[in-house]
Design a protein around this motif. Structure first.
Motif, PDB file in Angstrom:
ATOM      1  N   LEU A  60       7.912   0.358   1.461  1.00 47.11           N
ATOM      2  CA  LEU A  60       9.130  -0.402   1.730  1.00 47.11           C
ATOM      3  C   LEU A  60       9.037  -1.833   1.200  1.00 47.11           C
ATOM      4  O   LEU A  60       9.990  -2.598   1.282  1.00 47.11           O
ATOM      5  CB  LEU A  60       9.417  -0.439   3.241  1.00 47.11           C
ATOM      6  CG  LEU A  60       9.804   0.898   3.896  1.00 47.11           C
ATOM      7  CD1 LEU A  60       9.957   0.719   5.398  1.00 47.11           C
ATOM      8  CD2 LEU A  60      11.080   1.451   3.294  1.00 47.11           C
ATOM      9  N   GLY A  61       7.864  -2.173   0.669  1.00 42.09           N
ATOM     10  CA  GLY A  61       7.687  -3.508   0.099  1.00 42.09           C
ATOM     11  C   GLY A  61       7.002  -4.488   1.018  1.00 42.09           C
ATOM     12  O   GLY A  61       7.002  -5.702   0.762  1.00 42.09           O
ATOM     13  N   LEU A  62       6.390  -3.981   2.106  1.00 39.22           N
ATOM     14  CA  LEU A  62       5.726  -4.867   3.062  1.00 39.22           C
ATOM     15  C   LEU A  62       4.233  -4.946   2.753  1.00 39.22           C
ATOM     16  O   LEU A  62       3.594  -3.939   2.434  1.00 39.22           O
ATOM     17  CB  LEU A  62       5.929  -4.356   4.485  1.00 39.22           C
ATOM     18  CG  LEU A  62       7.385  -4.193   4.962  1.00 39.22           C
ATOM     19  CD1 LEU A  62       7.408  -3.646   6.386  1.00 39.22           C
ATOM     20  CD2 LEU A  62       8.148  -5.516   4.885  1.00 39.22           C
ATOM     21  N   SER A  63       3.683  -6.140   2.876  1.00 38.22           N
ATOM     22  CA  SER A  63       2.243  -6.332   2.703  1.00 38.22           C
ATOM     23  C   SER A  63       1.529  -5.939   3.995  1.00 38.22           C
ATOM     24  O   SER A  63       2.160  -5.745   5.040  1.00 38.22           O
ATOM     25  CB  SER A  63       1.945  -7.799   2.391  1.00 38.22           C
ATOM     26  OG  SER A  63       2.286  -8.613   3.515  1.00 38.22           O
ATOM     27  N   ASP A  64       0.196  -5.820   3.934  1.00 43.32           N
ATOM     28  CA  ASP A  64      -0.566  -5.483   5.143  1.00 43.32           C
ATOM     29  C   ASP A  64      -0.314  -6.513   6.243  1.00 43.32           C
ATOM     30  O   ASP A  64      -0.209  -6.164   7.425  1.00 43.32           O
ATOM     31  CB  ASP A  64      -2.067  -5.425   4.829  1.00 43.32           C
ATOM     32  CG  ASP A  64      -2.457  -4.123   4.141  1.00 43.32           C
ATOM     33  OD1 ASP A  64      -1.570  -3.254   3.986  1.00 43.32           O
ATOM     34  OD2 ASP A  64      -3.632  -3.980   3.767  1.00 43.32           O
ATOM     35  N   GLU A  65      -0.227  -7.774   5.883  1.00 45.84           N
ATOM     36  CA  GLU A  65       0.019  -8.829   6.871  1.00 45.84           C
ATOM     37  C   GLU A  65       1.395  -8.666   7.508  1.00 45.84           C
ATOM     38  O   GLU A  65       1.566  -8.846   8.722  1.00 45.84           O
ATOM     39  CB  GLU A  65      -0.100 -10.201   6.208  1.00 45.84           C
ATOM     40  CG  GLU A  65      -0.072 -11.379   7.169  1.00 45.84           C
ATOM     41  CD  GLU A  65      -1.177 -11.327   8.229  1.00 45.84           C
ATOM     42  OE1 GLU A  65      -0.886 -11.696   9.387  1.00 45.84           O
ATOM     43  OE2 GLU A  65      -2.301 -10.898   7.898  1.00 45.84           O
TER      44      GLU A  65
END
Length: 393
Positions: free
Chosen positions: A273-278
């Motif tokens: 979805l375009g989210l980073s691990d953070e």
């Protein structure tokens, strides 16, 4: 041919191959027993401790011509089923609508008398615990084989839940939602599972709260130690600390019911979805229930929020609850109304942001924005016609 069956009848009745139907005065002897008699047919009287049966003997079968064995067997089965149905309707209070499902699931022993005795004890046991007729009916509908379990086996499982603080209405709610808990083995399943989960949640009190939120955590994989350890490892892989994971599970204990494959798929989807691990970490700490939503729903909501409503992914991370809302029933209609009001009041800025409008509870939203007939009708049209443009009307 005259036959003396006096000495023979005992051996027949005690034989595992002997099948007889005594309904309506008919005794049926299996073909395999009678076929060795090669003389012509003759009639005999067989005495038993119950009655006298007139039997016709032939080289193929022995039965009264009145009714065949299959007919008698079917009649007996129907009478048996009728008794079970009457018990379920009159004593258990189940509805006609529930009967087909219950009949498919229930495993009634051969002895109707023993079944009814056990089932009535079970009903009384739950009534004594304070279960309402509606709760008893619901429990039986979901888990009809509960009626075949002995009360002596059910009581220790109820006592175990009671020691966790689940009593009264809480206990009834847990059992009503997930009655199959009572079908689990106490020593091999419930006891070790509760010990491990209490350690995971930090205390029996926290576990009790988790069970009230998601009773099905007591039905997770029997290899509970390996199951939980793998899920904790998966969540640690994106940087979550153990205490953060415990907090997540306290909020959303049903995460434990996800398979490791499903959990891995959900975490990968959040990356897609375009989210980073953070950012994923940030979302999960605020709204861990996101992992219980379907992949398709998350994709659909994210597409709307980023491509239509104009939110950047980091903005969605601030309001992760948006991903749980319905696009058709909430997100899109409110967005369209916001756009309409923005045009209508172009001379002055709206005293609210789109994010706040999407966040408002239904009552507060209605009070602030649906307080006149024009906007109310417009908003309702957006819900009933989702394809309608935001500036129409």
């Amino acid at each position: 041919m005259t036959c003396d069956f006096g000495s023979m009848i005992f051996s027949l009745e005690s034989s595992s191959h002997f099948r007889a139907c005594k309904h309506g005065g008919t005794l049926v002897l299996p073909k395999c027993i009678v076929s060795p008699l090669r003389s012509r047919p003759s009639a005999c009287l067989i005495s038993s401790k119950h009655s006298l049966f007139s039997v016709s003997i032939s080289s193929h079968h022995a039965t009264l011509p009145a009714q065949s064995y299959p007919q008698q067997e079917e009649k007996s089965r129907q009478l048996f089923n009728d008794d079970i149905t009457e018990f379920l309707l009159k004593e258990c209070g189940v509805s006609d609508r529930q009967l087909p499902t219950i009949n498919r699931k229930i495993k009634v022993p051969l002895s109707l008398r023993k079944f009814l005795h056990t089932a009535r004890q079970v009903l009384q046991f739950f009534r004594d615990l304070g279960f309402t007729p509606h709760q008893v009916r619901t429990v039986i509908g979901k888990y009809p084989n509960l009626l075949t379990l002995k009360v002596d086996g059910l009581k220790p499982k109820i006592d175990l839940l009671t020691t966790l603080g689940l009593t009264g209405e809480d206990l009834a709610m847990v059992i009503t939602r997930m009655p199959r808990i009572l079908g689990s083995s106490l020593e091999e399943n419930l006891n070790p599972k509760i010990r491990l989960l209490a350690n995971l949640f930090g205390s029996e009190a926290h576990l009790s709260q988790a069970i009230k939120r998601a009773p099905d955590i007591l039905l997770i994989d029997s290899n509970v130690t390996g199951n939980v350890a793998m899920k904790v490892k998966q969540m640690k892989s994106i940087g979550l600390l153990e205490d953060e994971i415990k907090d997540m599970l306290k909020k959303a204990p049903r995460l434990l019911c996800l398979t490791t494959e499903t959990l891995d798929k959900k975490l990968n989807n959040m990356t897609n979805l375009g989210l980073s691990d953070e950012q994923i970490k940030q979302v999960l700490k605020k709204f861990p229930w996101i992992l219980t939503l379907s992949v398709d729903k998350l994709q659909k909501d994210m597409d709307f929020l980023t491509h239509t409503a104009g939110f950047a992914p980091n903005k969605v991370c601030i309001y992760p609850l948006f991903l749980a809302f319905s696009v058709e029933k909430r997100l899109k209609p409110r967005f369209m109304l916001y756009k309409y009001l923005t045009v209508e009041q172009s001379s002055k800025r709206l005293p609210i942001s789109l994010a706040t409008m999407l966040s408002l509870g239904d009552e507060e939203f209605s009070r602030r924005f649906l307080n006149n007939l024009q906007t109310l009708e417009l908003y309702e049209s957006y819900i009933s016609e989702p394809s309608k443009t935001a500036l129409s009307g």
